[in-house]
Each structure stands twice: as C-alpha cells, then as structure tokens.
Motif scaffolding. Sequence first.
Motif, PDB file in Angstrom:
ATOM      1  N   TYR A  19       0.830  -1.196   0.000  1.00  0.00           N
ATOM      2  CA  TYR A  19       0.000   0.000   0.000  1.00  0.00           C
ATOM      3  C   TYR A  19       0.870   1.254   0.000  1.00  0.00           C
ATOM      4  N   LEU A  20       1.888   1.279   0.854  1.00  0.00           N
ATOM      5  CA  LEU A  20       2.772   2.438   0.910  1.00  0.00           C
ATOM      6  C   LEU A  20       3.542   2.620  -0.395  1.00  0.00           C
ATOM      7  N   GLN A  21       3.947   1.535  -1.017  1.00  0.00           N
ATOM      8  CA  GLN A  21       4.642   1.624  -2.306  1.00  0.00           C
ATOM      9  C   GLN A  21       3.726   2.200  -3.380  1.00  0.00           C
ATOM     10  N   GLU A  22       2.443   1.881  -3.295  1.00  0.00           N
ATOM     11  CA  GLU A  22       1.476   2.408  -4.252  1.00  0.00           C
ATOM     12  C   GLU A  22       1.155   3.888  -3.992  1.00  0.00           C
ATOM     13  N   HIS A  23       1.655   4.402  -2.874  1.00  0.00           N
ATOM     14  CA  HIS A  23       1.455   5.805  -2.486  1.00  0.00           C
ATOM     15  C   HIS A  23       2.820   6.468  -2.304  1.00  0.00           C
ATOM     16  N   ALA A  24       3.717   6.198  -3.231  1.00  0.00           N
ATOM     17  CA  ALA A  24       5.103   6.635  -3.108  1.00  0.00           C
ATOM     18  C   ALA A  24       5.277   8.143  -3.225  1.00  0.00           C
ATOM     19  N   LYS A  25       4.480   8.784  -4.027  1.00  0.00           N
ATOM     20  CA  LYS A  25       4.659  10.220  -4.252  1.00  0.00           C
ATOM     21  C   LYS A  25       3.942  11.028  -3.164  1.00  0.00           C
ATOM     22  N   PRO A  84     -10.522  -3.884  -0.936  1.00  0.00           N
ATOM     23  CA  PRO A  84     -11.302  -2.741  -0.432  1.00  0.00           C
ATOM     24  C   PRO A  84     -11.193  -2.504   1.074  1.00  0.00           C
ATOM     25  N   LEU A  85     -11.292  -3.536   1.884  1.00  0.00           N
ATOM     26  CA  LEU A  85     -11.264  -3.327   3.340  1.00  0.00           C
ATOM     27  C   LEU A  85      -9.863  -3.015   3.841  1.00  0.00           C
ATOM     28  N   TRP A  86      -8.874  -3.743   3.344  1.00  0.00           N
ATOM     29  CA  TRP A  86      -7.499  -3.467   3.746  1.00  0.00           C
ATOM     30  C   TRP A  86      -7.067  -2.084   3.266  1.00  0.00           C
ATOM     31  N   SER A  87      -7.518  -1.695   2.104  1.00  0.00           N
ATOM     32  CA  SER A  87      -7.182  -0.377   1.575  1.00  0.00           C
ATOM     33  C   SER A  87      -7.772   0.717   2.460  1.00  0.00           C
ATOM     34  N   LEU A  88      -8.993   0.546   2.881  1.00  0.00           N
ATOM     35  CA  LEU A  88      -9.634   1.515   3.767  1.00  0.00           C
ATOM     36  C   LEU A  88      -8.881   1.594   5.101  1.00  0.00           C
ATOM     37  N   GLY A 111      10.448   0.723   1.694  1.00  0.00           N
ATOM     38  CA  GLY A 111      11.310   1.029   0.557  1.00  0.00           C
ATOM     39  C   GLY A 111      10.853   2.216  -0.272  1.00  0.00           C
ATOM     40  N   VAL A 112      10.057   3.092   0.331  1.00  0.00           N
ATOM     41  CA  VAL A 112       9.582   4.286  -0.369  1.00  0.00           C
ATOM     42  C   VAL A 112      10.559   5.415  -0.084  1.00  0.00           C
ATOM     43  N   GLU A 113      11.142   5.941  -1.149  1.00  0.00           N
ATOM     44  CA  GLU A 113      12.089   7.050  -1.010  1.00  0.00           C
ATOM     45  C   GLU A 113      11.342   8.357  -0.890  1.00  0.00           C
ATOM     46  N   ASP A 114      11.923   9.299  -0.171  1.00  0.00           N
ATOM     47  CA  ASP A 114      11.341  10.631  -0.058  1.00  0.00           C
ATOM     48  C   ASP A 114      11.644  11.384  -1.352  1.00  0.00           C
ATOM     49  N   ARG A 115      10.618  11.632  -2.150  1.00  0.00           N
ATOM     50  CA  ARG A 115      10.832  12.291  -3.450  1.00  0.00           C
ATOM     51  C   ARG A 115      10.502  13.747  -3.364  1.00  0.00           C
TER      52      ARG A 115
END
Length: 115
Positions: A19-25, A84-88, A111-115
């Motif tokens: 989830y965090l990787q999908e929200h990297a920006k 859906p539930l885990w995403s919420l 592994g999400v870099e600060d961009r």
Amino acid sequence: MTENRQKEHQSFATFWPFYLQEHAKPTTRNLHYVGTSLVVLIAVYSIVTFNWPLLLAMPLAGYFFAWMAHWRIEKNRPATFTYPLWSLAADFKMWGLWLTGRLKPELEKAGVEDR
C-alpha cells in the motif's frame, strides 16, 4: 505497475508495505489526507447536527481525491479495487501516522524514497 501488484496478499502485514509503495509520491499521499480528513469532518458534522443524509457524501469525499491521485499522479490502479477493506484500513493507518508524525519510518521500511 509494481511487482507486488501480481502478488495476492494474504494478510494486512504484507499488504501494508505494498500500500505504501502504491502511495510513493508525496502529492498522492497529500491528496489522500485531504480526502480522509474530509471524511472524518463530514462524519463528525453529521453526528453533531444529526444530518444523517450527509453521511452519503463520505465515499465521494474520500475516494475522489484518492482516485484522482492514483490516476493522475501515481499512474496506478487504486488498491481499493482489489483489497477494499485493507485499503480503507491502510488509508486510515497512513493518515493517523501522518497526523502523529510517525509515517516516515514506515515509508522507509516499505522502501519508499522521499521524493
């Protein structure tokens, strides 16, 4: 598309880093915070004023900003469609960690870099 997209997550523990990787920006996360904050404000206002029909606006407020961020900024498919539930739950977890200043270590672990 990340390689984790192909994995089937069997637990929230494996879903959370994905989830965090999908929200990297940061802009994506910021738009999620706007939507989640609106959802909370709408819920509180509806309860305080007994304006129950206003609760119907919650999904629109929450998902509009999030989905625009995925389609326009991340250029990926929102995890809501598959999980859906885990995403919420992850959205509220991310929002809570952001509010309390504890999100950065979670992003680093994922592994999400600060961009």
